[in-house]
Write a protein that holds these residues in place. Structure first.
Motif, PDB file in Angstrom:
ATOM      1  N   VAL A   3      34.511  12.760  65.364  1.00 15.61           N
ATOM      2  CA  VAL A   3      34.682  12.458  66.784  1.00 15.61           C
ATOM      3  C   VAL A   3      35.671  11.307  66.914  1.00 15.61           C
ATOM      4  O   VAL A   3      35.505  10.253  66.292  1.00 15.61           O
ATOM      5  N   PHE A   4      36.721  11.514  67.718  1.00 13.74           N
ATOM      6  CA  PHE A   4      37.739  10.491  67.953  1.00 13.74           C
ATOM      7  C   PHE A   4      37.583   9.925  69.367  1.00 13.74           C
ATOM      8  O   PHE A   4      37.154  10.635  70.281  1.00 13.74           O
ATOM      9  N   PHE A   5      37.964   8.670  69.545  1.00 16.23           N
ATOM     10  CA  PHE A   5      37.950   8.018  70.855  1.00 16.23           C
ATOM     11  C   PHE A   5      39.363   7.524  71.169  1.00 16.23           C
ATOM     12  O   PHE A   5      39.924   6.731  70.407  1.00 16.23           O
ATOM     13  N   ASP A   6      39.925   7.988  72.268  1.00 13.55           N
ATOM     14  CA  ASP A   6      41.254   7.595  72.696  1.00 13.55           C
ATOM     15  C   ASP A   6      41.136   6.333  73.561  1.00 13.55           C
ATOM     16  O   ASP A   6      40.602   6.365  74.665  1.00 13.55           O
ATOM     17  N   TYR A  16      32.558   3.492  75.304  1.00 19.20           N
ATOM     18  CA  TYR A  16      32.629   4.247  74.055  1.00 19.20           C
ATOM     19  C   TYR A  16      31.657   3.739  72.985  1.00 19.20           C
ATOM     20  O   TYR A  16      31.092   4.534  72.216  1.00 19.20           O
ATOM     21  N   ILE A  17      31.505   2.413  72.889  1.00 17.74           N
ATOM     22  CA  ILE A  17      30.771   1.827  71.769  1.00 17.74           C
ATOM     23  C   ILE A  17      29.334   2.344  71.652  1.00 17.74           C
ATOM     24  O   ILE A  17      28.881   2.675  70.534  1.00 17.74           O
ATOM     25  N   HIS A  31      36.258   7.728  64.858  1.00 14.25           N
ATOM     26  CA  HIS A  31      37.574   7.128  64.645  1.00 14.25           C
ATOM     27  C   HIS A  31      38.148   6.766  66.006  1.00 14.25           C
ATOM     28  O   HIS A  31      38.023   7.541  66.962  1.00 14.25           O
ATOM     29  N   PHE A  32      38.782   5.573  66.104  1.00 19.08           N
ATOM     30  CA  PHE A  32      39.321   5.090  67.369  1.00 19.08           C
ATOM     31  C   PHE A  32      40.842   5.031  67.306  1.00 19.08           C
ATOM     32  O   PHE A  32      41.413   4.546  66.324  1.00 19.08           O
ATOM     33  N   ILE A  75      37.337  14.861  71.005  1.00 21.16           N
ATOM     34  CA  ILE A  75      38.098  13.657  71.350  1.00 21.16           C
ATOM     35  C   ILE A  75      37.620  13.168  72.714  1.00 21.16           C
ATOM     36  O   ILE A  75      37.568  13.945  73.670  1.00 21.16           O
ATOM     37  N   PHE A  76      37.263  11.892  72.783  1.00 22.19           N
ATOM     38  CA  PHE A  76      36.850  11.285  74.052  1.00 22.19           C
ATOM     39  C   PHE A  76      38.055  10.655  74.746  1.00 22.19           C
ATOM     40  O   PHE A  76      38.830   9.919  74.130  1.00 22.19           O
ATOM     41  N   PHE A  77      38.162  10.909  76.037  1.00 30.53           N
ATOM     42  CA  PHE A  77      39.161  10.274  76.896  1.00 30.53           C
ATOM     43  C   PHE A  77      38.437   9.647  78.087  1.00 30.53           C
ATOM     44  O   PHE A  77      37.410  10.163  78.550  1.00 30.53           O
ATOM     45  N   ALA A  78      38.997   8.547  78.608  1.00 34.80           N
ATOM     46  CA  ALA A  78      38.418   7.931  79.802  1.00 34.80           C
ATOM     47  C   ALA A  78      39.180   8.335  81.054  1.00 34.80           C
ATOM     48  O   ALA A  78      38.717   8.089  82.169  1.00 34.80           O
ATOM     49  N   ASN A  79      40.330   8.954  80.855  1.00 36.31           N
ATOM     50  CA  ASN A  79      41.135   9.387  81.987  1.00 36.31           C
ATOM     51  C   ASN A  79      41.903  10.639  81.584  1.00 36.31           C
ATOM     52  O   ASN A  79      41.629  11.220  80.535  1.00 36.31           O
TER      53      ASN A  79
END
Length: 353
Positions: A3-6, A16-17, A31-32, A75-79
């Motif tokens: 899992v990736f965090f953008d 995210y944390i 992974h960030f 993949i996580f995005f906030a926008n």
């Protein structure tokens, strides 16, 4: 599973944390991805403290290429993300917004569909499903507050900040626009000398040249002995929420996050609007706000101008129960179930495949 965090902006991290930590507990690799900017050195300190696995990039185009190369499961995005169609060839995407404020952009950022968007509460989930009937929305709650609810974030020791542990603590957390910062008295901490004052401005007020006048005011206020101005490394609002007895803000997510914890808030209605948002053009400001803006306003007492602020702060500090019923009912609408398990529900969804 990977899992990736953008992390386009540092202020995405507090959301995210908690998810990262829940994934790590289950043995899932995280992974960030960070983007180079003016605060790289400070961000590297935060990365070391949080013990994050990271990769640095310069642009969203580089991010696309990186994701296509490494093919994470999620993949996580906030926008929004410009290259989402490309990314979806190899990965699933999850949108996790960084705040719960009253701006209309909360809904419009779903214009570009991700695999799933995690949403705070059934009310907002239902509205999004009506607006985007072909997209996937899952009500999980607001994971940013999980550490407070679970007792993992006790807040600050005021003495460590050079303040007085015996004083009540007030946080002023304005947004960058439209903001009340420029409308405050130049030496306002003197009027509130019976309080510790924590200044937690939006990241843009410190990082962007466009808001340099706000930064100068904030740095002036930080010279008062009852004031602590958040540094860049104080990227998370969460310890400020945990530490404070009362909050002053404007139309920001901070206001609603604090109220969701059933703590009193004073909402500043005195805002500095650009000429393009004032007078006959004020409709542009109203357009920025969600249709429920008027109802959300009931969650706090309102200061129409600075001269009434001190009286309202003292009143709410002495009688925090006054708007308790409204805060509790509205927090469900804004943040959903606050049981400290939002991160678990997110990870449960990711793992269901």
């Amino acid at each position: 599973m990977k899992v990736f965090f953008d992390v386009l902006h540092l202020y995405y991290l507090p959301q995210y944390i908690p998810v990262h930590k829940e994934l790590s507990l289950r043995g899932i690799e995280t992974h960030f991805v960070f983007y180079h900017g003016i605060f790289d050195a400070v961000i590297k300190q935060i990365i070391a403290k949080e013990q994050l696995s990271v990769h640095w990039l310069d642009s969203d185009k580089q991010a696309r290429d990186y994701y296509l190369q490494h093919k994470p499961n999620w993949i996580f995005f906030a926008n929004a993300f410009k290259y989402l169609d490309d990314v979806h060839q190899v990965s699933k995407s999850a949108q996790l917004g960084h705040g719960i404020g009253p701006k209309a952009s909360y809904y419009t950022k779903s214009d570009i569909a991700m695999t799933v968007r995690f949403v705070e509460g059934e009310y907002r989930c239902s509205r999004l499903r009506e607006m985007y009937p072909n997209d996937e929305f899952v009500n999980v709650g607001f994971c940013k507050l999980d550490p407070i609810i679970n007792g993992q974030q006790p807040g600050f020791d005021m003495q460590d900040l050079g303040l007085d542990n015996n004083k009540p603590t007030l946080t002023y957390a304005p947004t960058f626009y439209p903001s009340s910062i420029e409308k405050f008295a130049k030496n306002w901490p003197e009027d509130f000398k019976q309080y510790n004052i924590l200044l937690k401005p939006h990241y843009f007020s410190i990082a962007k040249e466009k808001y340099r006048k706000q930064k100068r005011l904030l740095e002036h206020w930080a010279t008062f002995d009852n004031v602590y101005l958040a540094k860049v490394e104080d990227y998370s609002l969460v310890p400020f929420l945990a530490s404070s007895d009362i909050l002053i803000s404007d139309a920001s997510s901070a206001l609603f996050e604090f109220a969701a914890l059933n703590k009193p808030v004073v909402w500043c209605d005195f805002l500095k609007l650009r000429k393009s948002y004032s007078g006959p053009l004020k409709f542009r400001f109203n357009k920025r706000m969600d249709q429920d803006y008027g109802e959300y306003a009931n969650i706090a007492v309102h200061a129409k101008d600075y001269k009434h602020l001190q009286q309202l702060v003292e009143q709410q500090y002495q009688h925090p129960e006054q708007l308790q019923e409204v805060r509790l009912s509205m927090s469900e609408k804004l943040a959903g179930t606050l049981d400290g398990k939002a991160s678990q529900r997110i990870v449960d969804y990711l793992c269901q495949d």
